[in-house]
Design a protein around this motif. Structure first.
Motif, PDB file in Angstrom:
ATOM      1  N   LYS A   1      -2.908  -2.756   2.100  1.00  0.00           N
ATOM      2  CA  LYS A   1      -3.062  -2.156   0.892  1.00  0.00           C
ATOM      3  C   LYS A   1      -2.852  -3.376  -0.248  1.00  0.00           C
TER       4      LYS A   1
ATOM      5  N   GLU B   1       2.196  -4.687  -1.054  1.00  0.00           N
ATOM      6  CA  GLU B   1       3.648  -5.006  -0.835  1.00  0.00           C
ATOM      7  C   GLU B   1       3.670  -6.677  -0.452  1.00  0.00           C
TER       8      GLU B   1
ATOM      9  N   PRO C   1      13.755   7.619  -7.828  1.00  0.00           N
ATOM     10  CA  PRO C   1      14.142   6.412  -7.204  1.00  0.00           C
ATOM     11  C   PRO C   1      15.508   5.904  -7.266  1.00  0.00           C
TER      12      PRO C   1
ATOM     13  N   GLY D   1      14.912   4.220  -0.739  1.00  0.00           N
ATOM     14  CA  GLY D   1      15.554   3.505   0.093  1.00  0.00           C
ATOM     15  C   GLY D   1      16.550   4.191   0.934  1.00  0.00           C
TER      16      GLY D   1
ATOM     17  N   GLY E   1      10.470   3.989  -0.807  1.00  0.00           N
ATOM     18  CA  GLY E   1      11.084   2.735  -0.781  1.00  0.00           C
ATOM     19  C   GLY E   1      10.903   1.996   0.867  1.00  0.00           C
TER      20      GLY E   1
ATOM     21  N   SER F   1      11.567  -1.531   0.707  1.00  0.00           N
ATOM     22  CA  SER F   1      13.023  -2.088   0.779  1.00  0.00           C
ATOM     23  C   SER F   1      13.274  -2.462   2.101  1.00  0.00           C
TER      24      SER F   1
END
Ligand SMILES: Nc1ncnc2c1ncn2[C@@H]1O[C@H](COP(=O)(O)OP(=O)(O)OP(=O)(O)O)[C@@H](O)[C@H]1O
Length: 476
Positions: free
Chosen positions: A280, A283, A431, A436, A251, A254
């Motif tokens: 990458k 994101e 998840p 997160g 996470g 986030s």
């Protein structure tokens, strides 16, 4: 306390007659019954006085009906005592929050003290090695008090003389399992006194929706999510650098997106610039329009963008030198936040040596000299080992999300963080439960704080781009 007495020498005696043990019979002194009764009566009176002093309300509630019963009989006692429980019920119905805070939690704390902690104290202390059983006597740390918050029990303890906090920190698993909790955190109140925190439930078990974008421009602290105690988790971005470490799917996104979200009004006001490095290509590319034109994806572009940031930093340092020692964001000199997703792609895993050297040098320059002149770095990475990220100590603020190995916790949060309860390696890989969730160690306190970042969904990012991208840009 454990001094060897002369009588102990008897243990070293051996018999010279085969199969015959040396037996000593201690002299038995019979205590007169009156003395025993006197001692017990004194103890009872002392405990009544102590309880009346410590719990005056509870003792009055118990004493008044008993006195009424004794003096006026059960009818009068019932008649005069009935309003009290009715009053409590009415209070609970009218103002539940204050009833729970002032009465409910105290009752719960008393119950947990008696039923959980006092009942299991002796075996848990002895088995975990925190107490000693010597010559028929138990030497146990003292259980001083139990208080309950909405989600955890806080147990105040006086350590045995000569014990160290580390002795307790090393045994958090024994303590957690011994008292039926999922984890245990140790914090120091003052010399010789500790507070053990045992969660009763996990207040971070459900994902949080994205925090609303602030109405007014702010350069921080930015609200990222919640802390375990229910208070907002605020992250300082200006005047510091942050490193977010977490295994794949932990996470990290986030935290990055919650930070960006909280800064958007300040970006619009010209007080903040967001520079994005996205090696990458996963994101940050989703909200690329928010960073235009300061977005880089290939290693060459990333090196150039970082070197541009270093140029801005040096130009400001030349200008500020001798005039000001700290930075206040203005439209002329906005706060620049350089966001790097998976920094190891640019450093450890970079095959081109020259690029690797340029990127590492620029990152080290920014993290050592940037914060005073208004440049900050927010970097995310999966593997916190030194070989992968040799400048991790240049980041003053670190966040450990779910990690693969227990040794990685101290690599991220500093020595002793895991012993004090930062169990980042035990965060759920599901998840829903664990993404997160992480631990932060604030500069002001050695105690790790458990937090959960709000989840910024693709739809949220799409809406952010629509509302805040310079040209009303589109997501990919
Ligand atoms: N704060 C959060 N609350 C709830 N679920 C989350 C949260 N953050 C992420 N998730 C869920 O976990 C998944 C993985 O998150 P994310 O891609 O941010 O992880 P990551 O650490 O960036 O992983 P990687 O390093 O592989 O990119 C997301 O697709 C989402 O479903």
């Amino acid at each position: 306390m454990f001094k060897r007495l002369p009588g102990d020498e008897a243990r070293n005696l051996v018999t010279t007659t085969p199969d015959t043990a040396v037996v000593f019979r201690p002299a038995v002194v019979t205590t007169p019954a009156i003395l025993t009764i006197l001692i017990l009566t004194c103890r009872l009176v002392m405990s009544l006085i102590r309880n009346a002093w410590r719990h005056p309300i509870a003792m009055t509630v118990l004493a008044v009906p008993s006195v009424l019963l004794g003096v006026y009989g059960w009818r009068v006692a019932l008649l005069l005592s009935a309003p009290m429980p009715s009053g409590f019920i009415a209070w609970a119905l009218v103002d539940r929050a204050s009833f729970i805070r002032l009465v409910g939690r105290r009752l719960l704390a008393w119950w947990r003290l008696v039923w959980v902690y006092r009942r299991h104290w002796q075996p848990v202390m002895i088995v975990s090695g925190l107490g000693r059983h010597l010559r028929g006597r138990d030497y146990l740390p003292r259980l001083l008090k139990v208080t309950c918050t909405a989600w955890a029990d806080q147990v105040t303890v006086r350590m045995l003389d000569g014990q160290a906090v580390k002795d307790w920190a090393d045994r958090i698993e024994h303590l957690a399992h011994g008292f039926g909790a999922s984890s245990c955190r140790v914090s120091v109140v003052k010399a010789g006194r500790l507070v053990l925190t045992f969660p009763r439930r996990d207040p971070l078990a459900t994902p949080l929706p994205a925090i609303p974008i602030p109405d007014a421009p702010t350069v921080g602290p930015v609200e990222i999510g919640v802390q375990e105690d229910g208070s907002p988790w605020l992250l300082n971005v200006h005047g510091t650098h942050e490193l977010v470490a977490g295994a794949t799917g932990a996470g990290k996104g986030s935290i990055i997106w919650s930070t960006i979200r909280g800064l958007l009004p300040a970006v619009r006001a010209g007080l903040v610039e967001l520079w994005a490095l996205d090696p990458k290509l996963m994101e940050l590319s989703f909200g690329r329009a928010l960073f235009d034109p300061r977005y880089a994806a290939t290693p060459e572009e990333c090196a150039e963008l970082l070197e541009q940031a270093v140029t801005v930093m040096q130009e400001r340092a030349d200008r500020f030198g001798g005039n000001q020692r700290s930075h206040t964001p203005t439209v002329q000199d906005p706060f620049v936040l350089v966001i790097v997703d998976e920094v190891a792609f640019l450093t450890a895993y970079q095959a081109d040596r020259d690029l690797k050297r340029r990127i590492s040098a620029a990152l080290a320059t920014l993290t050592t000299q940037g914060r005073a002149v208004g440049l900050g770095v927010l970097a995310a990475l999966q593997d916190p080992r030194k070989e992968v990220m040799n400048i991790r100590n240049l980041f003053p603020d670190k966040i450990a999300l779910r990690l693969d190995e227990s040794e990685q916790v101290d690599m991220v949060l500093g020595d002793g963080a895991r012993e004090r309860g930062a169990l980042a390696d035990q965060i759920s890989p599901d998840p829903l439960l664990g993404a997160g969730v992480g631990y932060v160690r604030l500069e002001t306190s050695p105690e790790p704080v458990r937090v959960r970042a709000a989840y910024v969904s693709d739809a949220d990012i799409h809406a952010m781009v629509k509302a805040y991208a310079p040209a009303g840009g589109e997501t990919r």
